[in-house]
Design an enzyme around this catalytic site. Structure first.
Site, PDB file in Angstrom:
ATOM      1  N   LYS A 181       0.837  -1.217   0.000  1.00  0.00           N
ATOM      2  CA  LYS A 181       0.000   0.000   0.000  1.00  0.00           C
ATOM      3  C   LYS A 181       0.866   1.259   0.000  1.00  0.00           C
ATOM      4  O   LYS A 181       1.516   1.570   0.990  1.00  0.00           O
ATOM      5  CB  LYS A 181      -0.937   0.058   1.216  1.00  0.00           C
ATOM      6  N   GLU A 256      10.195   1.610  10.135  1.00  0.00           N
ATOM      7  CA  GLU A 256      11.123   2.730   9.890  1.00  0.00           C
ATOM      8  C   GLU A 256      10.331   3.988  10.192  1.00  0.00           C
ATOM      9  O   GLU A 256       9.402   4.319   9.450  1.00  0.00           O
ATOM     10  CB  GLU A 256      11.536   2.776   8.409  1.00  0.00           C
ATOM     11  N   CYS A 290      13.076  11.313   6.614  1.00  0.00           N
ATOM     12  CA  CYS A 290      12.988  10.873   8.018  1.00  0.00           C
ATOM     13  C   CYS A 290      14.319  11.108   8.741  1.00  0.00           C
ATOM     14  O   CYS A 290      14.342  11.388   9.930  1.00  0.00           O
ATOM     15  CB  CYS A 290      12.611   9.411   8.063  1.00  0.00           C
ATOM     16  N   GLU A 390       9.429  16.648  14.978  1.00  0.00           N
ATOM     17  CA  GLU A 390       9.754  16.518  13.555  1.00  0.00           C
ATOM     18  C   GLU A 390       8.932  17.512  12.728  1.00  0.00           C
ATOM     19  O   GLU A 390       7.708  17.502  12.785  1.00  0.00           O
ATOM     20  CB  GLU A 390       9.441  15.093  13.115  1.00  0.00           C
TER      21      GLU A 390
HETATM   22  P1  NDP Z   1       2.016   8.322   8.119  1.00  0.00           P
HETATM   23  O1  NDP Z   1       2.534   7.447   9.185  1.00  0.00           O
HETATM   24  O2  NDP Z   1       0.730   9.022   8.338  1.00  0.00           O
HETATM   25  O3  NDP Z   1       1.782   7.490   6.770  1.00  0.00           O
HETATM   26  C1  NDP Z   1       2.664   6.511   6.308  1.00  0.00           C
HETATM   27  C2  NDP Z   1       1.883   5.457   5.560  1.00  0.00           C
HETATM   28  O4  NDP Z   1       0.943   4.843   6.446  1.00  0.00           O
HETATM   29  C3  NDP Z   1       1.042   6.000   4.406  1.00  0.00           C
HETATM   30  O5  NDP Z   1       0.921   5.011   3.392  1.00  0.00           O
HETATM   31  C4  NDP Z   1      -0.307   6.221   5.049  1.00  0.00           C
HETATM   32  O6  NDP Z   1      -1.351   6.256   4.115  1.00  0.00           O
HETATM   33  C5  NDP Z   1      -0.373   5.008   5.956  1.00  0.00           C
HETATM   34  N1  NDP Z   1      -1.260   5.130   7.102  1.00  0.00           N
HETATM   35  C6  NDP Z   1      -1.723   6.260   7.708  1.00  0.00           C
HETATM   36  N2  NDP Z   1      -2.545   5.921   8.728  1.00  0.00           N
HETATM   37  C7  NDP Z   1      -2.583   4.571   8.775  1.00  0.00           C
HETATM   38  C8  NDP Z   1      -3.232   3.622   9.609  1.00  0.00           C
HETATM   39  N3  NDP Z   1      -4.028   4.001  10.608  1.00  0.00           N
HETATM   40  N4  NDP Z   1      -3.030   2.311   9.375  1.00  0.00           N
HETATM   41  C9  NDP Z   1      -2.236   1.893   8.382  1.00  0.00           C
HETATM   42  N5  NDP Z   1      -1.610   2.742   7.542  1.00  0.00           N
HETATM   43  C10 NDP Z   1      -1.772   4.060   7.745  1.00  0.00           C
HETATM   44  O7  NDP Z   1       3.195   9.260   7.759  1.00  0.00           O
HETATM   45  P2  NDP Z   1       3.219  10.455   6.714  1.00  0.00           P
HETATM   46  O8  NDP Z   1       2.748   9.959   5.423  1.00  0.00           O
HETATM   47  O9  NDP Z   1       2.495  11.581   7.322  1.00  0.00           O
HETATM   48  O10 NDP Z   1       4.788  10.750   6.593  1.00  0.00           O
HETATM   49  C11 NDP Z   1       5.431  11.610   7.388  1.00  0.00           C
HETATM   50  C12 NDP Z   1       5.926  10.920   8.635  1.00  0.00           C
HETATM   51  O11 NDP Z   1       6.526   9.652   8.346  1.00  0.00           O
HETATM   52  C13 NDP Z   1       6.994  11.706   9.284  1.00  0.00           C
HETATM   53  O12 NDP Z   1       6.823  11.677  10.664  1.00  0.00           O
HETATM   54  C14 NDP Z   1       8.311  10.986   8.916  1.00  0.00           C
HETATM   55  O13 NDP Z   1       9.342  11.115   9.806  1.00  0.00           O
HETATM   56  C15 NDP Z   1       7.884   9.575   8.819  1.00  0.00           C
HETATM   57  N6  NDP Z   1       8.733   8.903   7.834  1.00  0.00           N
HETATM   58  C16 NDP Z   1       9.716   8.040   8.232  1.00  0.00           C
HETATM   59  C17 NDP Z   1      10.556   7.451   7.317  1.00  0.00           C
HETATM   60  C18 NDP Z   1      11.627   6.487   7.687  1.00  0.00           C
HETATM   61  O14 NDP Z   1      12.258   5.900   6.792  1.00  0.00           O
HETATM   62  N7  NDP Z   1      11.916   6.283   8.940  1.00  0.00           N
HETATM   63  C19 NDP Z   1      10.396   7.737   5.904  1.00  0.00           C
HETATM   64  C20 NDP Z   1       9.331   8.625   5.607  1.00  0.00           C
HETATM   65  C21 NDP Z   1       8.545   9.178   6.536  1.00  0.00           C
HETATM   66  P3  NDP Z   1      -1.878   7.667   3.546  1.00  0.00           P
HETATM   67  O15 NDP Z   1      -0.673   8.486   3.244  1.00  0.00           O
HETATM   68  O16 NDP Z   1      -2.638   7.257   2.349  1.00  0.00           O
HETATM   69  O17 NDP Z   1      -2.712   8.264   4.619  1.00  0.00           O
END
Ligand code: NDP
Length: 497
Positions: A181, A256, A290, A390
């Protein structure tokens, strides 16, 4: 701003069991170009029934895929790598259109690195040896590694294609099948990869399934679906929910998560290398990384000189159309993320931080239509919210320090531990500091490089597990131990005669 670029289609369905289909509820979501606000395409909004169907298709395909010779699975990864390479410019364009990141990044980093990760894991799997030992003259101890089964993978919007490669290549080559997803904000590049793989007939039906839709629905359904492991990249908040869902089912999860990484500059750092290190740390990918070097620690003695160089270089960054090869910084993912970033600048001001450069939404000319943010530096202290939370944008907080002990203590004063950097001409000092900072990855005299073969992942609230290295293959397999009695005599006490 960019003229219209042709996508292969403007409506994308779900890829389940090797077929494209509409969401069973008939719902769609809009994909939008963050640099212009224009609509790009529609994607399907998967229902629970759709996600369960994808998990069932992956389950049905598992035995056949797991039984394929390792050489065949590895060859499939090499074929995918070649396919991506042949379509590099197109995929880089799709990624830039959908995400807003500059084409010079997508064509030189995101997509070529994805190619290399597929090749790297193809090679690792061929070289994977397993183990067999004699525990005593009569006992053969065979340690076999077997795929886990169906893997549910969820990735965010900041590196949609590259993180797809980080997750798909090791999972698939190890013999698992996948339900993937992407973020609803950036689903197009992975859907295009699925289309290319499908058209080339590289994977048997059901081995790769892609379900699109919002996190709170499709993502939530996937974490609760019939899968044998969850692999997640995203926020710490959602990562925690994934860990709980995995615990509920007693399945493994790799996570991650977020970061607030310390990028440390000693007074003997080469100024040119150091300025590049700050920019790569906090401006690369519009700061939406991130591991962004968002806390910039500068040794007091060189603070004034270094700030002059930094403000000049930040003000000179070329922002604009992501598809223009001259553009250095593109758009943030969307306006609501941009507003969150601007809000953090206000928080910093209220906390007493001084804005040294930037600080506003960029609205000059064509930028006004998109979600553009000025490259920003504020000078503050490590206890401010802007230095602890962040921001996920091109906003760095500069924090002066006196000596090594003080900077190590401040660097470690964070709930996160994902990335970090040390800049110094003394490698002895750089490595000493690197070993003292509690983080999963620390760069020395460079920042935000992500080569295959270097393990990446977090300490503390930044996650569990390491990707981009062969060790992730362990997390996509389980161990079977076969213990053989070679003596020809009964071996089990207390019944042995
Ligand atoms: P989210 O955690 O909201 O989203 C990440 C993924 O999870 C997306 O595909 C999102 O879908 C999905 N998602 C959201 N809610 C749920 C849920 N309840 N159950 C299952 N899946 C869900 O992060 P963001 O997209 O807002 O990204 C930013 C954040 O992610 C920042 O805090 C950043 O630090 C972190 N990040 C960490 C990385 C790493 O490698 N450690 C890399 C990139 C980001 P949808 O977007 O469709 O809502």
């Amino acid at each position: 701003m960019s003229e219209k670029h042709e996508l292969s289609r403007d409506h994308f369905g779900l890829y389940i069991g090797g077929e494209w289909r509409e969401a069973s509820g008939g719902q769609t979501l809009d994909a939008e170009n963050p640099a212009t606000g224009d609509p790009l395409a529609q994607i399907a909004d998967a229902t629970k029934e759709d996600v369960d169907a994808a998990a069932a298709a992956a389950r049905a395909a598992f035995a056949g895929w797991a039984e394929k010779p390792v050489a065949e699975r590895s060859q499939a990864m090499l074929d995918i790598a070649d396919l991506i390479e042949e379509n590099l410019q197109y995929l880089a364009t799709v990624e830039s259109l959908d995400n807003g990141k500059p084409i010079r990044e997508t064509s030189a980093a995101d997509v070529p690195l994805a190619v290399d990760h597929f090749r790297y894991f193809a090679g690792c799997m061929r070289a994977d040896e397993g183990a067999a030992t004699m525990l005593d003259p009569n006992t053969l101890n065979i340690i076999l590694r077997e795929p886990l089964g169906v893997i549910g993978q969820i990735v965010p919007w900041n590196f949609p294609f590259l993180m797809g490669a980080w997750k798909l290549a090791p999972a698939l080559v190890a013999g698992n099948t996948v339900v993937f997803k992407p973020s609803s904000a950036t689903s197009l590049s992975i859907l295009e990869l699925a289309r290319l793989i499908d058209e080339a007939g590289i994977l048997p039906k059901g081995v790769l399934n892609v379900v699109t839709g919002s996190g709170s629905r499709a993502g939530d359904y996937l974490q609760k679906a019939d899968v044998d492991k969850l692999a997640f990249t995203g926020s710490t908040e959602v990562g925690r929910q994934i860990a709980l869902a995995a615990a509920e089912k007693i399945i493994p999860a790799t996570l991650e998560l977020g970061g607030k990484s310390a990028n440390v500059f000693f007074d003997d750092a080469d100024p040119e290398v150091a300025v590049n290190g700050v920019q790569m740390g906090i401006l690369f990918n519009q700061g939406q990384v991130c591991s962004a070097g968002s806390r910039i620690f500068i040794q007091q003695k060189v603070l004034d000189d270094f700030m002059n160089r930094l403000t000049e270089s930040f003000a000179a960054v070329k922002m604009g159309d992501p598809l223009d090869p001259a553009t250095e910084m593109g758009a943030q993912i969307n306006v609501s993320q941009l507003e969150k970033i601007v809000g953090y600048v206000d928080v910093g001001r209220e906390e007493g931080a001084r804005i040294a450069v930037g600080g506003k939404r960029a609205t000059e000319g064509a930028l006004a239509k998109g979600a553009f943010m000025e490259p920003t530096l504020m000078v503050g202290t490590n206890d401010m919210r802007v230095a602890q939370e962040e921001i996920f944008g091109p906003v760095g907080v500069v924090i002066p320090f006196k000596d090594e002990d003080e900077v190590v203590e401040m660097a470690n004063n964070s709930p996160y531990g994902l990335g970090g950097g040390v800049f110094s001409r003394s490698l002895e000092r750089a490595i000493r500091v690197a070993t003292r900072v509690r983080t999963g990855r620390i760069w020395v005299n460079q920042y935000n490089a992500f080569p295959a073969g270097a393990p990446f992942g977090g300490y503390k609230e930044s996650g569990i597990g390491r990707e981009t290295h062969k060790m992730i293959l362990d997390a996509y397999q389980q161990t079977k131990n076969i213990l053989v009695n070679l003596s020809g005599s009964p071996a089990g006490l207390p019944f042995a005669k």
